[in-house]
Design a protein around this motif. Structure first.
Motif, PDB file in Angstrom:
ATOM      1  N   ARG A 117       0.833  -1.248   0.074  1.00 41.84           N
ATOM      2  CA  ARG A 117      -0.242  -0.122   0.038  1.00 41.84           C
ATOM      3  C   ARG A 117       0.933   1.123  -0.007  1.00 41.84           C
ATOM      4  N   LEU A 118       0.376   2.441  -0.306  1.00 41.80           N
ATOM      5  CA  LEU A 118       0.965   3.673  -0.280  1.00 41.80           C
ATOM      6  C   LEU A 118       0.342   4.410   0.904  1.00 41.80           C
ATOM      7  N   VAL A 119       1.038   5.000   1.810  1.00 42.06           N
ATOM      8  CA  VAL A 119       0.168   5.753   2.905  1.00 42.06           C
ATOM      9  C   VAL A 119       0.836   7.297   2.830  1.00 42.06           C
ATOM     10  N   ASN A 120       0.200   8.153   3.508  1.00 38.96           N
ATOM     11  CA  ASN A 120       0.506   9.632   3.597  1.00 38.96           C
ATOM     12  C   ASN A 120       0.929  10.436   2.513  1.00 38.96           C
ATOM     13  N   GLY A 121       0.220   9.950   1.123  1.00 39.05           N
ATOM     14  CA  GLY A 121       0.288  11.038   0.075  1.00 39.05           C
ATOM     15  C   GLY A 121      -1.211  11.542  -0.235  1.00 39.05           C
ATOM     16  N   ILE A 122      -1.066  12.122  -1.334  1.00 37.18           N
ATOM     17  CA  ILE A 122      -2.338  12.680  -1.570  1.00 37.18           C
ATOM     18  C   ILE A 122      -3.482  12.101  -2.028  1.00 37.18           C
ATOM     19  N   ASN A 123      -3.331  10.717  -2.590  1.00 38.39           N
ATOM     20  CA  ASN A 123      -4.198   9.773  -2.749  1.00 38.39           C
ATOM     21  C   ASN A 123      -3.690   8.379  -2.529  1.00 38.39           C
ATOM     22  N   ASP A 124      -4.561   7.460  -2.934  1.00 32.73           N
ATOM     23  CA  ASP A 124      -4.080   5.876  -2.829  1.00 32.73           C
ATOM     24  C   ASP A 124      -2.863   5.555  -3.915  1.00 32.73           C
ATOM     25  N   CYS A 125      -2.527   6.415  -4.671  1.00 33.05           N
ATOM     26  CA  CYS A 125      -1.473   5.999  -5.680  1.00 33.05           C
ATOM     27  C   CYS A 125      -0.077   6.975  -5.468  1.00 33.05           C
ATOM     28  N   SER A 126       0.027   7.558  -4.267  1.00 39.81           N
ATOM     29  CA  SER A 126       1.185   8.071  -3.762  1.00 39.81           C
ATOM     30  C   SER A 126       1.606   7.996  -2.206  1.00 39.81           C
ATOM     31  N   GLY A 127       2.650   7.969  -1.993  1.00 34.82           N
ATOM     32  CA  GLY A 127       3.100   7.749  -0.491  1.00 34.82           C
ATOM     33  C   GLY A 127       4.035   6.787  -0.463  1.00 34.82           C
ATOM     34  N   ARG A 128       4.274   6.599   1.055  1.00 33.82           N
ATOM     35  CA  ARG A 128       5.268   5.767   1.571  1.00 33.82           C
ATOM     36  C   ARG A 128       5.131   4.266   1.186  1.00 33.82           C
ATOM     37  N   VAL A 129       5.997   3.524   0.801  1.00 33.93           N
ATOM     38  CA  VAL A 129       5.833   2.142   0.453  1.00 33.93           C
ATOM     39  C   VAL A 129       5.670   1.314   1.599  1.00 33.93           C
TER      40      VAL A 129
END
Length: 328
Positions: free
Chosen positions: A22-34
């Protein structure tokens, strides 16, 4: 030798399928920490050797389109707990992150200040041939080309994801059978099965981008709540009932004095409910007090010409429709 290879291959397949990402702490479900779920625990990925090839695999596995950037140094803030992967080396063609080379899971020399992240470009989505941008045939743009979605297994959970991704509120209906006319070109998705909570349609289970056994007479559509110019109520389902228009902030009915199959055709078309079977003007589904007049060519009931409302519509006259898409 072959037996040993088979055992190792089986172990790899089981190991690769034994977790989610999953990706977390991004602007949506498709960006963020892996982050990776392994043995029931979420953990992070170290940024050693982390690059665009690795990001491409993450984006592909999540159904998030193409990779835009690969980030290190806890760009999306530090995680906590386990660090499951380090020294990940993907070619970029793998389907799963676990198929890339890496030390054994849990082996690393990192801290959470080195957590890896990605930004993916979600395939564009649009609704076409409806009355506005919140209803119509579902199309997504992949590899620079717009294509349609097959209606196999298409249901309200899938429509809910489309409406959310399109910022059009909740789903009202999920029409099948090219209800909003047939598209052309590629059919990008088939056998879509969403839980309803996904952030993008491509994150749902599907046969794979471009893999299908459909034709365009099976193009899927949706009608979302933010499109609510009108609705059908008191019918057997969403494709039959009394016609109501959202008028001056309230729902109002339509007088059936001049209601005919032309008006009904517009309603059925806008809702993605097929053709008009019955145009009722005698309060089969209730009473009304507003008049409209349609030619039958309009894409929306609100494009029809209004008649002055003098509150002189008999209560026994009320506009209703039954469309061919009605499910019994």
């Amino acid at each position: 030798m072959f037996l040993l290879f088979g055992i190792l291959l089986l172990f790899c397949l089981v190991d690769c399928c034994n977790y989610s990402i999953r990706l977390v702490n991004g602007i949506n479900d498709c960006s963020g920490r892996v982050e990776m779920l392994y043995n029931g625990t979420w953990g992070t990925v170290c940024d050693d050797d982390w690059d665009m090839n690795d990001a491409a695999v993450v984006c592909r596995q999540l159904g998030c389109g193409t990779a835009v950037s690969a980030h290190g140094s806890a760009h999306f803030s530090q995680g906590s707990g386990q660090i499951w992967l380090d020294d990940v080396g993907c070619s970029g063609s793998e389907s799963l992150l676990a198929q890339c080379s890496h030390p054994s899971i849990g082996t690393h020399n990192c801290g959470h200040h080195e957590d890896a992240g990605v930004v993916c470009l979600v395939p564009d989505i649009r609704l076409v041939s409806g009355s506005d941008s919140c209803c119509g045939r579902v199309e997504i743009r992949y590899n620079g080309q717009w294509g349609t979605v097959c209606d196999d297994n298409w249901d309200m959970n899938d429509a809910a994801v489309v409406c959310r991704q399109s910022q059009c509120g909740s789903a009202i209906s999920a029409p099948h059978g090219a209800a909003f006319s047939q598209g052309s070109g590629s059919i990008w998705l088939d056998d879509v099965e969403c839980s309803g909570s996904e952030g993008a349609l491509t994150q749902c289970s599907h046969s794979g981008l471009g893999k299908h056994d459909c034709k365009h007479d099976e193009d899927a559509g949706v009608v979302c709540s933010d499109q609510k110019e009108f609705r059908l109520v008191n019918g057997l389902d969403d494709c039959s009932g009394r016609v109501e228009i959202h008028y001056n902030g309230t729902w109002a009915t339509v007088c059936g004095d001049s209601w005919d199959i032309d008006e009904a055709a517009v309603v059925c078309r806008q809702l993605g409910c097929g053709r008009a079977v019955i145009a009722d003007g005698r309060a089969l589904f209730g009473v009304g007090d507003h008049h409209v007049n349609c030619k039958g060519e309009e894409s929306s009931i609100t494009q029809c010409s209004p008649q002055r409302n003098e509150n002189n519509c008999p209560q026994s006259n009320d506009a209703g429709v039954i469309c061919s898409g009605m499910r019994i």
